[in-house]
Design a protein around this motif. Structure first.
Motif, mmCIF file in Angstrom:
data_model
loop_
_atom_site.group_PDB
_atom_site.id
_atom_site.type_symbol
_atom_site.label_atom_id
_atom_site.label_comp_id
_atom_site.label_asym_id
_atom_site.label_seq_id
_atom_site.Cartn_x
_atom_site.Cartn_y
_atom_site.Cartn_z
ATOM 1 N N TYR A 113 0.830 -1.203 0.000
ATOM 2 C CA TYR A 113 0.000 0.000 0.000
ATOM 3 C C TYR A 113 0.866 1.256 0.000
ATOM 4 O O TYR A 113 0.597 2.207 -0.757
ATOM 5 N N ALA A 114 1.897 1.282 0.840
ATOM 6 C CA ALA A 114 2.749 2.474 0.927
ATOM 7 C C ALA A 114 3.453 2.748 -0.402
ATOM 8 O O ALA A 114 3.459 3.888 -0.899
ATOM 9 N N ILE A 115 4.029 1.712 -1.000
ATOM 10 C CA ILE A 115 4.725 1.901 -2.271
ATOM 11 C C ILE A 115 3.733 2.226 -3.389
ATOM 12 O O ILE A 115 3.974 3.111 -4.228
ATOM 13 N N GLY A 116 2.604 1.524 -3.406
ATOM 14 C CA GLY A 116 1.597 1.794 -4.427
ATOM 15 C C GLY A 116 1.038 3.203 -4.327
ATOM 16 O O GLY A 116 0.820 3.862 -5.354
ATOM 17 N N LEU A 117 0.808 3.685 -3.102
ATOM 18 C CA LEU A 117 0.303 5.046 -2.929
ATOM 19 C C LEU A 117 1.340 6.069 -3.369
ATOM 20 O O LEU A 117 1.005 7.069 -4.028
ATOM 21 N N ALA A 118 2.603 5.850 -3.013
ATOM 22 C CA ALA A 118 3.656 6.778 -3.431
ATOM 23 C C ALA A 118 3.753 6.843 -4.956
ATOM 24 O O ALA A 118 3.875 7.935 -5.538
ATOM 25 N N LEU A 119 3.676 5.699 -5.615
ATOM 26 C CA LEU A 119 3.733 5.691 -7.075
ATOM 27 C C LEU A 119 2.482 6.322 -7.685
ATOM 28 O O LEU A 119 2.563 7.023 -8.709
ATOM 29 N N ALA A 120 1.323 6.087 -7.082
ATOM 30 C CA ALA A 120 0.092 6.686 -7.599
ATOM 31 C C ALA A 120 0.142 8.207 -7.522
ATOM 32 O O ALA A 120 -0.273 8.904 -8.461
ATOM 33 N N VAL A 121 0.640 8.726 -6.410
ATOM 34 C CA VAL A 121 0.782 10.186 -6.274
ATOM 35 C C VAL A 121 1.808 10.699 -7.274
ATOM 36 O O VAL A 121 1.638 11.775 -7.881
ATOM 37 N N PHE A 122 2.877 9.946 -7.472
ATOM 38 C CA PHE A 122 3.921 10.353 -8.421
ATOM 39 C C PHE A 122 3.372 10.441 -9.848
ATOM 40 O O PHE A 122 3.706 11.358 -10.604
ATOM 41 N N PHE A 123 2.500 9.493 -10.215
ATOM 42 C CA PHE A 123 1.957 9.459 -11.575
ATOM 43 C C PHE A 123 0.660 10.254 -11.720
ATOM 44 O O PHE A 123 0.090 10.291 -12.820
ATOM 45 N N ASP A 125 -0.312 13.540 -11.789
ATOM 46 C CA ASP A 125 -0.403 14.678 -12.691
ATOM 47 C C ASP A 125 -0.034 14.326 -14.129
ATOM 48 O O ASP A 125 -0.390 15.046 -15.053
ATOM 49 N N GLY A 126 0.670 13.259 -14.328
ATOM 50 C CA GLY A 126 1.065 12.866 -15.670
ATOM 51 C C GLY A 126 2.237 13.689 -16.171
ATOM 52 O O GLY A 126 2.387 14.867 -15.862
ATOM 53 N N PHE A 127 3.078 13.056 -16.942
ATOM 54 C CA PHE A 127 4.240 13.718 -17.522
ATOM 55 C C PHE A 127 4.665 12.887 -18.727
ATOM 56 O O PHE A 127 4.066 11.857 -19.024
ATOM 57 N N ARG A 128 5.679 13.324 -19.375
ATOM 58 C CA ARG A 128 6.120 12.618 -20.571
ATOM 59 C C ARG A 128 6.584 11.202 -20.204
ATOM 60 O O ARG A 128 7.351 11.015 -19.253
ATOM 61 N N LEU A 129 6.102 10.237 -20.943
ATOM 62 C CA LEU A 129 6.413 8.814 -20.745
ATOM 63 C C LEU A 129 5.807 8.242 -19.468
ATOM 64 O O LEU A 129 6.142 7.117 -19.079
ATOM 65 N N SER A 130 4.912 8.976 -18.797
ATOM 66 C CA SER A 130 4.305 8.429 -17.580
ATOM 67 C C SER A 130 3.471 7.192 -17.886
ATOM 68 O O SER A 130 3.441 6.235 -17.104
ATOM 69 N N GLY A 131 2.788 7.184 -19.035
ATOM 70 C CA GLY A 131 2.002 6.016 -19.398
ATOM 71 C C GLY A 131 2.861 4.789 -19.615
ATOM 72 O O GLY A 131 2.507 3.678 -19.213
ATOM 73 N N VAL A 132 4.018 4.971 -20.255
ATOM 74 C CA VAL A 132 4.923 3.842 -20.490
ATOM 75 C C VAL A 132 5.459 3.308 -19.170
ATOM 76 O O VAL A 132 5.531 2.085 -18.953
ATOM 77 N N LEU A 133 5.829 4.212 -18.271
ATOM 78 C CA LEU A 133 6.359 3.777 -16.985
ATOM 79 C C LEU A 133 5.296 3.053 -16.165
ATOM 80 O O LEU A 133 5.588 2.046 -15.506
ATOM 81 N N ARG A 134 4.056 3.554 -16.196
ATOM 82 C CA ARG A 134 2.981 2.874 -15.477
ATOM 83 C C ARG A 134 2.766 1.476 -16.031
ATOM 84 O O ARG A 134 2.518 0.524 -15.286
#
Length: 322
Positions: A113-123, A125-134
């Motif tokens: 949960y902690a890692i997933g939440l941190a990654l969800a917050v990181f992704f 707003d979206g940024f270049r290549l965010s979809g590929v990284l997700r």
């Protein structure tokens, strides 16, 4: 010349006439609609009976009889009552298995949960290549569990594993991840966390998309920094999604067998044996299967999961009342 009474009767008859329609039962709904509703429900009811009610009944029946392989084939198992439950609860293996189950479950879902939440917050707003990284983060979720367990067994190998090689590069000595009673449970927890992070990321990221941007803008105008916006805006509004994510993670983690079995088979000794692994070992992991204790342990896991499910419903109802 018609009589006034006859004309009045004719008008009353014409005004009171109603076209014939479907019969309505006392509830007010046409009988045809009720049959249509039952027809749509029938496949669901058949599915629930065949794949939920009957297996659960069968599991309870197995735990209340003394099923050996011969009795299972011939169908003449002796009735044992609650003897299997007394044997399982009184076994020397029950305490360590319960402790390992609690540690494995709660450490895994907390880290996921902690890692997933941190990654969800990181992704968020979206940024270049965010979809590929997700998409790349979803790879562990897509791999067959036997492949994931085998890969982690290789990476955590004491002699030539990549993890020990990396640790030795930093001056840390060799760790016997899979063969040491002190590290075996930690090794399977690491693998399970890696497998569960994508699930948490997907659900929490979807929940974040439903939080309006105006709330963050208003908080920023009030002088809230990034941590304050997360703690006072993101986390409270994400609470319903977080609750269902943790509940689903709990139910999934309680029944994990394959990764642990592939990596350590519950050993060394019983150091990484959970209740689910113990149940599998009793039923299929030895040369002489013993189905009744396996079913008994499985029923205990169902009770634990049901207890947490009821707790979740109670907390949700209390939150709705507030």
């Amino acid at each position: 010349m018609s009589r006034p009474g006859a004309a009045a009767a004719s008008r009353a008859s014409a005004g009171g006439a109603r076209p014939a329609g479907p019969s309505r039962p006392a509830g007010g709904r046409p009988r045809s609609s009720r049959w249509a509703a039952l027809a749509f429900l029938a496949p669901l009811l058949a599915y629930l009976l065949a794949f939920y009610a009957y297996p659960l009944f069968r599991n309870i029946e197995l735990s209340l009889h003394d099923y050996t392989v011969r009795a299972f084939v011939q169908g003449d198992a002796a009735f044992a009552g609650l003897a299997n439950y007394r044997d399982v609860l009184g076994s020397d293996a029950f305490g360590p298995a319960l402790r390992n189950t609690l540690l494995f479950t709660f450490v895994s879902i907390a880290a996921q949960y902690a890692i997933g939440l941190a990654l969800a917050v990181f992704f968020r707003d979206g940024f270049r290549l965010s979809g590929v990284l997700r998409a790349m983060f979803l790879v562990p979720w897509l791999l067959p569990l036997i492949v994931s367990g085998s890969a982690w067994s290789w990476m955590l190998n004491s002699d030539n594993g990549i993890v020990n090689a990396a640790l030795q590069a930093f001056g840390i000595g060799q760790i016997n991840w899979l063969t040491s009673p002190d590290w075996a449970l930690t090794a399977v927890i690491i693998a399970n966390v890696w497998l569960g992070v994508p699930f948490n990321l997907v659900l929490l990221h979807a929940g974040l998309q439903n939080i309006p941007d105006e709330l963050y803008e208003a908080a920023a105008l009030d002088g809230a920094n990034a941590w304050q916006r997360f703690w006072r805006v993101t986390f409270p509004l994400l609470r319903p999604v977080s609750a269902i994510t943790l509940l689903l993670g709990l139910v999934y983690t309680l029944k994990v067998v394959d990764v642990i079995w592939i990596m350590t088979t519950g050993g060394p000794g019983d150091s990484s044996t959970t209740l689910a692994v113990w149940s599998y070992r009793e039923a299929f992991g030895t040369g002489l299967p013993d189905f009744s204790p396996a079913a008994t342990i499985g029923n205990l896991l169902i009770v634990i999961a049901l207890a947490f499910g009821l707790l979740y419903l109670r907390l949700q109802r209390r939150q709705e009342d507030v």
